[in-house]
Design an enzyme around this catalytic site. Sequence first.
Site, mmCIF file in Angstrom:
data_model
loop_
_atom_site.group_PDB
_atom_site.id
_atom_site.type_symbol
_atom_site.label_atom_id
_atom_site.label_comp_id
_atom_site.label_asym_id
_atom_site.label_seq_id
_atom_site.Cartn_x
_atom_site.Cartn_y
_atom_site.Cartn_z
ATOM 1 N N GLU A 124 -19.477 -11.418 6.602
ATOM 2 C CA GLU A 124 -18.625 -12.604 6.378
ATOM 3 C C GLU A 124 -17.633 -12.235 5.046
ATOM 4 O OE1 GLU A 124 -21.018 -16.405 8.053
ATOM 5 O OE2 GLU A 124 -21.359 -15.710 6.125
ATOM 6 N N ASP B 217 -22.131 -17.150 17.971
ATOM 7 C CA ASP B 217 -23.094 -17.311 19.147
ATOM 8 C C ASP B 217 -22.919 -18.764 19.690
ATOM 9 O OD1 ASP B 217 -24.547 -17.128 16.308
ATOM 10 O OD2 ASP B 217 -25.460 -18.622 17.632
HETATM 11 N N1 ADE Z 1 -25.384 -19.085 12.115
HETATM 12 C C1 ADE Z 1 -24.625 -18.435 13.172
HETATM 13 N N2 ADE Z 1 -25.317 -18.521 14.459
HETATM 14 C C2 ADE Z 1 -26.275 -19.254 13.959
HETATM 15 C C3 ADE Z 1 -27.366 -20.210 14.561
HETATM 16 N N3 ADE Z 1 -27.317 -19.974 15.879
HETATM 17 N N4 ADE Z 1 -27.986 -21.017 13.941
HETATM 18 C C4 ADE Z 1 -27.982 -21.298 12.594
HETATM 19 N N5 ADE Z 1 -27.126 -20.658 12.124
HETATM 20 C C5 ADE Z 1 -26.246 -19.872 12.703
#
Ligand code: ADE
Length: 250
Positions: A12, A218
Site C-alpha cells: 500500500e 478480495d
Molecule cells: N484486508 C484486505 N482483505 C481483508 C480481509 N479479507 N479481511 C480483513 N482485512 C482485509
Amino acid sequence: MTIGIICAIPEELGHLKEALDGPELLPVAHAEFVHGRLDEHEVVLVGAGIGKVNTAMTATLLLDRFQCRMVVFSGVAGGLDPALSIGDVVIADRTIQHDAGWIAEERLHTYQAGHVPFFNPTDRLGYPVPEALIARLEAALERIDLPPLSKAAGGDGSSPAIAYGTILSGDQFLNCEATRRRLHAELGGKAIEMEGGALGQVCEAFGVPWLDIRALSDLAGASSDVDFGSFVREVAASSAMILRRILPVL
Ligand code: ADE
C-alpha cells in the site's frame, strides 16, 4: 498544516512513497515516518503495520508528535457488499470495530469499543465521518478515471466503482463466506479491514478529521487469502490515486 497518511503494508505504502518529494525519514518505535511533499501538499507518511494497535499507535504519533491536522488511511480491504467486486473502492462514511463488544452464549455481540451495555452503555456504534467532508470527496472524485483491473487479474475492462459506506475493522483477516454474509447482514458493512475503526477512535479523541480509503483486494470469502496476495499491489494503486486527487479539498 501537515496531513498524516497511514498505510499498513509495503504494497500500500509503495505507491505513495515513490511520489514523495524531499523525503526525510523519522523512525519512531517500529515505524518509519516520512516527512515530505505529495503533489505540493505537506504530509507525513507512515507504514504502520497491520492491525488496530499499530494504527492507534501511529495515528497518535501523527497527531501528537507531528501535529497533523488530519489523518488519512490509504490501502486495501475485503469486500462484504455483494454488489462490489475486486478492484472497486470503498470510502468509509463510518468505521466500526466489529470485534469489540461482549461475549455471551458463546458468541460475540458487537458493541462500541470501550463500552459494555451493563456498565457504561452508549447508543453509539462506530465513528462517523462528517457528511460535509464526504460531500467534498464526492465532488472531487466525480470525474476520476480509475484504471480498470488488469485482464490477468480477471478484469473486464470496466472502470472500478467508488462506494461510500460503513467499513468494519477487526484484528482478524476474514477468510470465511458464512462470517462475511453474517457481518454484512448484521452490521451493514461494505468492506472489512483491520485498522479503520482504530483510526476513527483515535482521531475522534483528538477532535481531528480522518478518512479511510480502501480498494478491494478480495471479497473476504473462501478464496480471500489467495486473492489478497494476487491483487493487493495492483488495487492499492487506486486508493493512492484517490488520496492524491482529494488532497486539494482536505
Ligand atoms: N484486508 C484486505 N482483505 C481483508 C480481509 N479479507 N479481511 C480483513 N482485512 C482485509
